[in-house]
Design an enzyme around this catalytic site. Sequence first.
Site, PDB file in Angstrom:
ATOM      1  N   GLU A 258       0.865  -1.191   0.000  1.00  0.00           N
ATOM      2  CA  GLU A 258       0.000   0.000   0.000  1.00  0.00           C
ATOM      3  C   GLU A 258       0.896   1.233   0.000  1.00  0.00           C
ATOM      4  O   GLU A 258       1.745   1.380   0.880  1.00  0.00           O
ATOM      5  CB  GLU A 258      -0.884  -0.030   1.250  1.00  0.00           C
ATOM      6  CG  GLU A 258      -1.767   1.186   1.402  1.00  0.00           C
ATOM      7  CD  GLU A 258      -2.508   1.233   2.751  1.00  0.00           C
ATOM      8  OE1 GLU A 258      -2.936   0.152   3.259  1.00  0.00           O
ATOM      9  OE2 GLU A 258      -2.639   2.337   3.308  1.00  0.00           O
TER      10      GLU A 258
ATOM     11  N   ARG B  87       0.518  10.416   0.990  1.00  0.00           N
ATOM     12  CA  ARG B  87       0.962  11.384   1.996  1.00  0.00           C
ATOM     13  C   ARG B  87       2.134  12.213   1.508  1.00  0.00           C
ATOM     14  O   ARG B  87       2.673  13.018   2.262  1.00  0.00           O
ATOM     15  CB  ARG B  87       1.374  10.651   3.292  1.00  0.00           C
ATOM     16  CG  ARG B  87       0.226   9.942   3.952  1.00  0.00           C
ATOM     17  CD  ARG B  87       0.628   9.194   5.205  1.00  0.00           C
ATOM     18  NE  ARG B  87      -0.413   8.244   5.528  1.00  0.00           N
ATOM     19  CZ  ARG B  87      -0.314   7.279   6.427  1.00  0.00           C
ATOM     20  NH1 ARG B  87       0.778   7.140   7.139  1.00  0.00           N
ATOM     21  NH2 ARG B  87      -1.317   6.459   6.635  1.00  0.00           N
TER      22      ARG B  87
ATOM     23  N   LYS C 253     -10.311  -1.989   6.991  1.00  0.00           N
ATOM     24  CA  LYS C 253      -9.075  -1.632   7.665  1.00  0.00           C
ATOM     25  C   LYS C 253      -9.453  -1.212   9.087  1.00  0.00           C
ATOM     26  O   LYS C 253     -10.572  -0.711   9.314  1.00  0.00           O
ATOM     27  CB  LYS C 253      -8.379  -0.494   6.907  1.00  0.00           C
ATOM     28  CG  LYS C 253      -6.961  -0.212   7.379  1.00  0.00           C
ATOM     29  CD  LYS C 253      -6.161   0.561   6.334  1.00  0.00           C
ATOM     30  CE  LYS C 253      -4.817   1.000   6.926  1.00  0.00           C
ATOM     31  NZ  LYS C 253      -3.932   1.590   5.919  1.00  0.00           N
TER      32      LYS C 253
HETATM   33  C1  3PG Z   1      -1.250   3.160   7.850  1.00  0.00           C
HETATM   34  O1  3PG Z   1      -1.685   4.123   7.219  1.00  0.00           O
HETATM   35  O2  3PG Z   1      -1.742   2.035   7.725  1.00  0.00           O
HETATM   36  C2  3PG Z   1      -0.200   3.389   8.862  1.00  0.00           C
HETATM   37  O3  3PG Z   1       0.366   4.648   8.762  1.00  0.00           O
HETATM   38  C3  3PG Z   1       0.816   2.324   9.035  1.00  0.00           C
HETATM   39  O4  3PG Z   1       1.139   2.438  10.349  1.00  0.00           O
HETATM   40  P1  3PG Z   1       2.611   2.284  10.923  1.00  0.00           P
HETATM   41  O5  3PG Z   1       3.474   3.251  10.154  1.00  0.00           O
HETATM   42  O6  3PG Z   1       2.435   2.663  12.369  1.00  0.00           O
HETATM   43  O7  3PG Z   1       3.004   0.853  10.741  1.00  0.00           O
END
Ligand code: 3PG
Length: 210
Positions: free
Chosen positions: A43, A47, A131
């Site tokens: 994914e 951002r 999710k």
């Molecule tokens: C996401 O959008 O799923 C998260 O930012 C992933 O989370 P993590 O960086 O804390 O693993």
Amino acid sequence: MVAPNPKLLFANTAVVPVLTIERVEDAVPLARALAAGGLNVIEVTLRTDAALDAVQAIAAEVPETVVGVGTVTQASDIAFAFSAGAKFLATPGTPPALATALSKALIPVIPSCATVSEAMALAALGFSVLKFFPAESTGGIGFLKAIGAPLPELSFFPSGGIDAGTAPAYLALPNVIAVGGSWMVPKDALAARDFSKITALARAAAALRR
Ligand code: 3PG
């Protein structure tokens, strides 16, 4: 109408790297490094300015990888992601107008929830894989265990604060289809383009199973 079911995405994988790519030139070697370790569903979050170009590069040049777009926050993101070659979409949260727009998408969608009511609203629109974000700070494993009783038909893809240490306990839950996270792509390793380190971390993550 409801978007295609995302379950098939997780047929051979239980861990999905969630990537924030700042430099488009990192995209292809990063996807290849993850695939070399056995993680080929990824994914890419919306951002950074480079995100859509990164998705386009991966979709064009890394055929063994299934690339999705995350951090979809507005309906207009859907068409941009689709045009870039995204094979699935994920959100960090899913207000009603976004949920309605996503329900008409032509590719699988994993809309995010963080409460029981949000999960119920998404289920009512026909979504069956959600999710759960930000997992660790909105109840984590306890939330997922509790929601399984009233809503057994839903599968979850928790993400947010999960790492190599906590992922196995999530994957042991019957209603967890896969976990997401960025732990296999440490910021310093990506900055240094240490792709062999990323492959090694990916290999360990790919060994995790539901
Ligand atoms: C996401 O959008 O799923 C998260 O930012 C992933 O989370 P993590 O960086 O804390 O693993």
